[in-house]
Enzyme design. Structure first.
Site, PDB file in Angstrom:
ATOM      1  N   ASP A  13      -2.664 -86.260 -40.513  1.00 30.04           N
ATOM      2  CA  ASP A  13      -1.574 -87.131 -40.038  1.00 30.04           C
ATOM      3  C   ASP A  13      -0.205 -86.653 -40.519  1.00 30.04           C
ATOM      4  OD1 ASP A  13      -3.540 -88.980 -38.968  1.00 30.04           O
ATOM      5  OD2 ASP A  13      -3.862 -89.615 -41.032  1.00 30.04           O
ATOM      6  N   LYS A  16       1.235 -82.549 -37.184  1.00 30.74           N
ATOM      7  CA  LYS A  16       0.913 -81.208 -36.682  1.00 30.74           C
ATOM      8  C   LYS A  16       1.138 -81.089 -35.184  1.00 30.74           C
ATOM      9  CE  LYS A  16      -3.206 -81.508 -38.425  1.00 30.74           C
ATOM     10  NZ  LYS A  16      -3.001 -82.750 -39.211  1.00 30.74           N
ATOM     11  N   GLY A  40      -6.538 -86.814 -34.035  1.00 34.13           N
ATOM     12  CA  GLY A  40      -5.629 -87.088 -32.933  1.00 34.13           C
ATOM     13  C   GLY A  40      -4.251 -86.539 -33.215  1.00 34.13           C
ATOM     14  N   HIS A  41      -3.675 -85.837 -32.246  1.00 40.47           N
ATOM     15  CA  HIS A  41      -2.316 -85.335 -32.366  1.00 40.47           C
ATOM     16  C   HIS A  41      -1.420 -86.108 -31.415  1.00 40.47           C
ATOM     17  CE1 HIS A  41      -3.596 -81.132 -34.060  1.00 40.47           C
ATOM     18  NE2 HIS A  41      -3.761 -82.115 -34.902  1.00 40.47           N
ATOM     19  N   GLN A 226      -6.652 -82.447 -38.818  1.00 38.30           N
ATOM     20  CA  GLN A 226      -6.818 -83.075 -40.130  1.00 38.30           C
ATOM     21  C   GLN A 226      -6.004 -82.338 -41.199  1.00 38.30           C
ATOM     22  OE1 GLN A 226     -10.701 -82.445 -39.012  1.00 38.30           O
ATOM     23  NE2 GLN A 226     -11.274 -84.563 -38.807  1.00 38.30           N
TER      24      GLN A 226
END
Length: 432
Positions: A13, A16, A40-41, A226
């Site tokens: 988080d 990225k 999740g991005h 991650q």
């Protein structure tokens, strides 16, 4: 030509997705090399938010090639849903734009059931905080040599045989250990074959394709998911994910030779957050922590869970530099610290009477950790307008400089807001 890896330096988080999006403009190919749809991005482009779970963020560009490597575990239902959503938004996902490795392992329906069942049996304080999406059990089957790969979908007889072998064992666990109903082999087979018909054109040899791109002089960006402290080997075990999140896995998880990597960009949030259970030495349980959470919008892109917030942990930042061979830092969410009179950065930990300069290996020691803080002056000015470091308040520049000194790594990217335009690219890793 350059080949660049992006990794998270904390517990994920870190922002990225935004940095991947920024650098994708200068790359020809974007590769996802580990994790599953537990990551999740989030990107904000022209005021519109996009959240990616499996497809590389580079899919937003029409002229980029995207790859999902063998190190990723793929839930075909989630992948197809994401592909369909992009198609409906006018961003066509075609075999010319996306290739999925034949060697990537599938997340099967029983993996998700086993994930939830296993977590539910753990006592309070021992729960891992898994998303329950089947990632761990899928990686477990991979290591046990019982996994089913994307390429197996293309051979219906082989898929059926492997499915029946697996379900014999999985149904025993589901019924006898977790009290669940067994899965019907015919139903699972039919479900996966429906996915296979849609995914078949996208499945191929990613390693070979990447090597061709390299030989043609293409710029390749490897998109990590991650963060370093969630690495299965080097993170805060057992409160980690089920894959290697460090830069070395960019090669293992895609079939790309390590001698060809030119730079590693470590994404470092200007403070620290963590989702789920596990140690977090600099966590704040006061109004400052709440302010960071609210101003930073600290909710998980995948789960919606509230992120725990705390001061910047320099110990794990420096550890990330060592583990990943980081050449440059990208400091994100610097704007969230505006308005704080004083900042703190952990430079070591104290365990009893001892001072340590790295995260300990023994889980019992996690409970005893006390951060040793260095105090730094904060700033009151809002900084989202800044286009260059000289536009920042002197104290904000001092904060960046101290991070660079402590980690012995230059900051080549500074983000002062969620938008593409709110980012300073001081050194482009593809143009050195």
């Amino acid at each position: 030509m350059a080949n660049v890896v992006i990794v998270g330096t904390q517990w994920g988080d870190e922002g990225k997705g935004k940095i991947v999006d920024l650098l994708t403009e200068h790359a020809d190919c974007v590769v996802r090399f580990q994790g599953g749809n537990n990551a999740g991005h989030t990107l904000v482009v022209e005021g519109r938010q996009y959240i990616f779970h499996l497809i590389p963020s580079g899919i937003l560009y029409e002229n980029k090639s995207c790859f999902i490597g063998n190190g990723v575990v793929v839930d075909p239902a989630v992948l197809l849903k994401e592909m369909n959503e992009l198609n409906n938004q006018g961003l066509p996902v075609t075999p010319e734009r996306l290739m999925i490795s034949t060697r990537a392992h599938l997340i099967m329906p029983y993996h998700k059931l086993l994930d939830a069942g296993s977590e539910s049996r753990l006592a309070a304080g021992r729960k891992i905080g898994t998303t329950g999406r089947g990632i761990g059990p899928s990686y477990g089957d991979k290591i046990l040599r019982r996994g089913i790969r994307l390429g197996d979908l293309l051979d219906r007889q082989q898929f059926r045989e492997r499915l029946e072998e697996n379900l014999e064992a999985k149904n025993f666990l589901l019924t006898e250990r977790y009290g669940m109903d067994p899965l019907n082999p015919d139903s699972v087979y039919d479900e996966l074959m429906a996915y296979a018909d849609q995914l078949a054109p996208f499945i191929g040899n990613v390693s070979l394709a990447l090597d061709r791109q390299r030989r043609q002089g293409k710029d390749i960006l490897f998109e990590g998911a991650q963060g370093t402290q969630l690495d299965i080997d080097h993170g805060t075990y057992p409160f980690v994910t089920s894959s290697n999140t460090v830069a070395g896995n960019a090669c293992t998880g895609s079939g790309f030779g390590p001698a060809h990597i030119d730079a590693v960009i470590g994404i470092l949030k200007a403070y620290t957050t963590r989702v789920g259970e596990g140690p977090f030495p600099t966590e704040l349980f006061d109004p400052t922590g709440e302010q960071l959470q609210q101003k930073g919008g600290e909710f998980g892109a995948t789960t919606g869970r509230q992120r725990r917030c705390g001061w910047l942990d320099g110990v794990i930042a420096r550890e990330a530099v060592r583990l990943n061979g980081i050449t440059d830092l990208a400091i994100t969410k610097l704007d969230v610290l505006s308005g704080q009179d004083q900042l703190q950065m952990a430079t070591a930990y104290r365990i009893g009477d001892s001072t340590v300069e790295a995260m300990p290996d023994n889980i019992r020691d996690y409970r005893e950790l006390q951060p040793v803080y260095e105090k730094l002056a904060g700033w009151s000015e809002e900084i989202r307008h800044a286009q260059h470091p000289d536009d920042l308040p002197a104290r904000a520049r001092d904060y960046i400089k101290r991070i660079e000194e402590f980690t012995e790594t230059p900051a080549s990217i500074i983000s002062v807001g969620p938008g593409r335009e709110e980012t300073m690219l001081l050194r482009n890793p593809f143009r050195r």
